[in-house]
Scaffold this active site. Structure first.
Site, mmCIF file in Angstrom:
data_model
loop_
_atom_site.group_PDB
_atom_site.id
_atom_site.type_symbol
_atom_site.label_atom_id
_atom_site.label_comp_id
_atom_site.label_asym_id
_atom_site.label_seq_id
_atom_site.Cartn_x
_atom_site.Cartn_y
_atom_site.Cartn_z
ATOM 1 N N ASP A 1 0.857 -1.177 0.000
ATOM 2 C CA ASP A 1 0.000 0.000 0.000
ATOM 3 C C ASP A 1 0.899 1.236 0.000
ATOM 4 O O ASP A 1 1.493 1.578 1.025
ATOM 5 C CB ASP A 1 -0.908 0.024 1.246
ATOM 6 C CG ASP A 1 -2.000 -1.045 1.193
ATOM 7 O OD1 ASP A 1 -1.827 -2.041 0.457
ATOM 8 O OD2 ASP A 1 -3.014 -0.886 1.895
ATOM 9 N N LYS B 1 -6.880 3.413 -3.408
ATOM 10 C CA LYS B 1 -7.310 3.410 -2.011
ATOM 11 C C LYS B 1 -7.465 4.848 -1.564
ATOM 12 O O LYS B 1 -6.670 5.713 -1.939
ATOM 13 C CB LYS B 1 -6.245 2.663 -1.200
ATOM 14 C CG LYS B 1 -6.427 2.659 0.300
ATOM 15 C CD LYS B 1 -5.370 1.761 0.961
ATOM 16 C CE LYS B 1 -5.323 1.971 2.463
ATOM 17 N NZ LYS B 1 -4.261 1.209 3.137
ATOM 18 N N LYS C 1 -10.335 0.369 -2.577
ATOM 19 C CA LYS C 1 -10.281 0.174 -1.128
ATOM 20 C C LYS C 1 -10.539 1.479 -0.392
ATOM 21 O O LYS C 1 -9.648 2.332 -0.318
ATOM 22 C CB LYS C 1 -8.912 -0.394 -0.720
ATOM 23 C CG LYS C 1 -8.749 -0.590 0.802
ATOM 24 C CD LYS C 1 -7.414 -1.230 1.151
ATOM 25 C CE LYS C 1 -7.185 -1.238 2.658
ATOM 26 N NZ LYS C 1 -5.859 -1.757 3.049
#
Lengths: 492, 303
Positions: free
Chosen positions: B140, B203, B239
């Site tokens: 991430d 995300k 996400k």
């Protein structure tokens, strides 16, 4: 998991996690088996005994109740009762006292909002999400708004001596039964008039429930009278010599007949008639939000909306993108039980209307239009029409020229702003329109050239009691809502 | 990574109408999810959770506890799915990996100088390589918001592309930190840049900036994913992270996904929740659905 590539990308909406039914319970509401006419504060039987007709639930084809059919004689009694109430009570009250009654009506509607919403959906077929979140809150808002004016008419029309007209005869359509009642009754009462109102024959129930509410609100008898029936009843009301003002919302054809019959009389009138609104999407618009606006414009209330955005004009550069998004978007529209909270498109109001819509769809196909419908399934019983798009149609196609009053969208493209304006105005109607662009200056430039009464920019089908509503050309005369809507009920 | 021939000019802004986005979200929030479809949604949401611990005070012990919770969310309920991944700092990847051995739960590592991203590109890439070496299944990353807000879109593109290169086959999620991008048009632009530069997932947030995930932002990102899919045929994951604490909100997010991208996205390969407290609320609701009564929070293990 690495990124994988599909050659023909396609979105799939069915087959996993389908929503379970979430029906609004209709257990708590009470509907009588038979309704009489509401005249002089009482429910009275029609003069010809046994003249009753059924009102049915268009999503089940089952009978809900029978409703009296008012004859010319009954209409006469109703108008006399309204005249008596006007002379004896309503014209004698101060504006402040009239306001008290109208505020009371508004509050009672809010208290019984759920009951009204459920009955509206049962009788008319519209999704509960709309009757609950749009129709009934707007009904209350219209009564609240007009109640506020009742004692301030001198300020509404400064320097004048506003006086009521007398008795108003009002005829309303089946697409927004209680909301149209509010548009008619609220300004009439605020202006000091008494009313005789005829609801549509397919959707009389909320008006009759409203009559019960009028009793509970303790309005002086005869101030509000509700007579049910079809065309003949409406004609008797329009032609009654003691009616001072006629207000009609409905089809252009009936509007023409009414206007003819009013010629030579001194009755004031307002007519809200049909429409064939253009929703114009420029290539600099926020496309995803514009797609929502198109959906809201044509599929709101099954397309049974006089100001529906039934013609889509999209700039060529984004036409494919808009069409692709639109076809995906309509797959997510839930068609079915109007009382289900997830339903987006309910039942078509009547068999006759469904036949009319189907005829237009067949005509559109026969004339070479490229038709696309949502792949949804519809219930076996009841009147249903899948969301329908037509591509490759032009100004000369019948589905582009005529008001269909159903969930059918005619899609055309344009190249320049001038072409968009020309196409948008090239219709006998002029009720509403929509413009979608990210550029503010373009909004002003285009909207000032559109010949329509209501034009929305970057949104569609927004209503507010403070805003006037009405059309150009064959879409009618006069305005409803706002001060403009109060004026037709006032003698200055 | 496949070559994308038609990379748009990121100086062009895709118009987004905020009022329209809010209306769409509000309409989708009116979906009424009941009975079986509610139970399905709760289990689906649980399977999409990335259990996260990203504190300065994290220790191997804490991470091991979290990993056990990830594999055994609630012993008393049969057929309960495990969560999708455990998300930790790079130095705890090895611990997490060992604790999750034998399960199919992934280990995600935040890298590239999480949460600010304010490091040299070289050192940030080094961190990614370290995390990958330690065994991370997913990375991430954060974008440099400063560079993005200065209009250096090429820099943003290049940092994502360089990180993806360092990841190799490891899954890359790109955190936009939408709370610092502020406008929906920026969110859209950052989403587009990330996807064209090689992101597997986009995300919303680090969870360290407020506001974290919101539904309007998520909707705009889902629409960006849809447009990218239309153009390229490539499915990018989404996400939302931070601020999603209860089941009701989680189900609202699932509705957003279903009605924007369709059912193909309703699985942990393409949709995740970055959340720490959401999992227990989902478990409480599942028990409520099964038994008809709510239990005290004391009957659910915290981690």
């Amino acid at each position: 998991m690495a990124r994988t590539k599909t050659d023909q990308p396609k979105l799939n909406f069915d087959g996993l996690w389908d929503y379970d039914p979430a029906p609004e319970s209709s257990d708590a509401i009470s509907i009588k088996d038979q309704y009489d006419l509401f005249i002089g504060g009482e429910f009275v039987a029609p003069s010809k005994e046994g003249r009753y007709f059924d009102t049915i639930n268009p999503s089940t084809e089952e009978r809900i109740a029978s409703v009296a059919e008012a004859t010319t004689q009954d209409v006469d009694i109703a108008v006399k009762s309204a005249r008596k109430a006007y002379d004896k009570y309503w014209s004698k009250l101060t504006g402040k006292d009239r306001a008290k009654y109208i505020f009371r009506i508004a509050r009672l509607i809010q208290e019984r909002a759920r009951e009204f919403a459920i009955i509206e959906s049962m009788d008319g077929g519209k999704p509960i999400r709309e009757s609950r979140d749009v129709d009934i809150p707007l009904v209350a808002a219209h009564f609240f708004y007009n109640a506020g004016w009742a004692d301030k008419l001198q300020y509404a029309f400064p320097g004048r001596q506003p006086k009521p007209l007398g008795v108003a005869g009002q005829i309303i359509p089946w697409n927004f039964p209680l909301l149209m009642l509010a548009w008619k009754i609220a300004p009439a009462l605020a202006g000091g008039n008494t009313v005789v109102l005829k609801p549509a024959e397919t959707t009389p129930l909320t008006a009759l429930k409203f009559a019960e509410l009028i009793q509970d609100a303790d309005l002086p008898p005869g101030v509000v009278n509700i007579v049910t029936g079809a065309g003949a009843t409406g004609s008797a009301l329009v032609n009654h010599p003691d009616v001072n003002k006629v207000a009609f919302t409905g089809s252009t054809n009936v509007g023409r007949i009414i206007q003819k019959s009013l010629a030579g009389t001194d009755k004031k009138y307002t007519l809200e008639l049909g429409g064939k609104a253009a929703n114009i999407i420029f290539e600099d618009a926020a496309i995803d939000q514009a797609v929502e606006g198109i959906v809201n414009g044509i599929f709101f209330n099954q397309g049974h909306v006089c100001c529906a955005g039934s013609r889509l004009l999209v700039q060529e550069g984004v036409a494919d993108e808009v069409y692709r998004k639109l076809t995906d978007r309509i797959e997510t529209l839930v068609v079915g039980d109007p009382l289900d909270k997830n339903t987006d498109i309910g039942a078509i109001n009547s068999k006759a209307q469904l036949d009319r819509i189907s005829t237009f769809i067949e005509k559109g196909i026969a004339e070479g239009g490229e038709v696309h419908q949502s792949s949804c399934s519809v219930p076996d019983k009841g009147y249903w029409c899948k969301p329908t798009l037509f591509k490759n149609v032009s100004q000369s196609h019948s589905i582009v020229q005529n008001e269909i009053f159903g969930p059918v969208l005619a899609i055309q493209t344009f190249r320049t702003p001038a072409e968009a304006v020309e196409k948008a105005n090239n219709t006998p109607y002029g009720l509403s329109g929509g413009v979608w662009t990210d550029k503010g200056s373009k909004i002003f430039k285009i909207t000032s050239k559109l010949r329509a009464g209501v034009i929305w920019a970057n949104t569609f089908n927004k209503f507010d009691p403070t805003s006037p509503f009405g059309g150009y050309k064959e879409s009618g005369v006069g305005r409803e809502g706002g001060l403009h809507g109060l004026l037709p009920y006032i003698k200055l | 990574m496949e070559v994308l021939n038609k990379i748009p000019d990121f100086r062009d802004t895709v118009p987004i109408d905020t009022v329209g986005v809010l209306e769409r979200v509000s309409r989708l929030n009116k979906r009424s999810i009941k009975k079986e479809s509610k139970m399905d949604a709760l289990k689906m949401a649980l399977s999409m959770c990335d259990l996260t611990t990203l504190e300065g005070m994290d220790t191997p012990g804490k991470v091991r506890q979290l990993c056990y919770k990830a594999q055994h969310p609630h012993e008393s309920i049969p057929d309960i799915p495990s969560v999708a991944a455990v998300c930790v700092y790079p130095n705890l990847v090895r611990t997490a990996k060992e604790s999750l051995k034998g399960s199919n739960i992934n280990v995600a590592a935040v890298a590239t100088y999480f949460p600010s991203g304010n490091g040299t590109l070289e050192s940030r890439i080094e961190e990614v390589k370290y995390a990958v070496n330690e065994g991370a299944d997913e990375i991430d990353m954060v974008i440099s918001r400063g560079a993005f807000l200065r209009g250096e879109y090429n820099f943003t593109f290049d940092e994502v592309a360089a990180t993806k290169e360092a990841c190799g086959d490891v899954h890359l999620k790109v955190i936009l930190e939408t709370g610092e991008l502020e406008t929906l048009e920026n969110v859209r632009k950052a989403s587009d840049i990330s996807m064209y530069a090689g992101a597997d997932f986009i995300k919303t947030s680090t969870g360290k900036v407020s506001p974290a995930a919101t539904q309007p932002v998520t909707l705009v990102m889902l629409e960006a994913i849809r447009d990218f899919y239309y153009k390229t045929g490539i499915k990018i994951g989404m996400k939302p992270a931070g601020g999603i604490r209860d089941s009701k909100t989680a189900i609202q997010y699932l509705v957003l996904v279903k009605e924007t991208l369709g059912i193909d996205w309703l699985n942990p390969d393409l949709f995740r929740f970055g959340a720490s407290s959401l999992a227990n609320d989902l478990l409480m609701q599942i028990v409520k659905q099964q038994t008809g009564v709510y239990q005290s929070a004391d009957y659910f293990s915290k981690d």
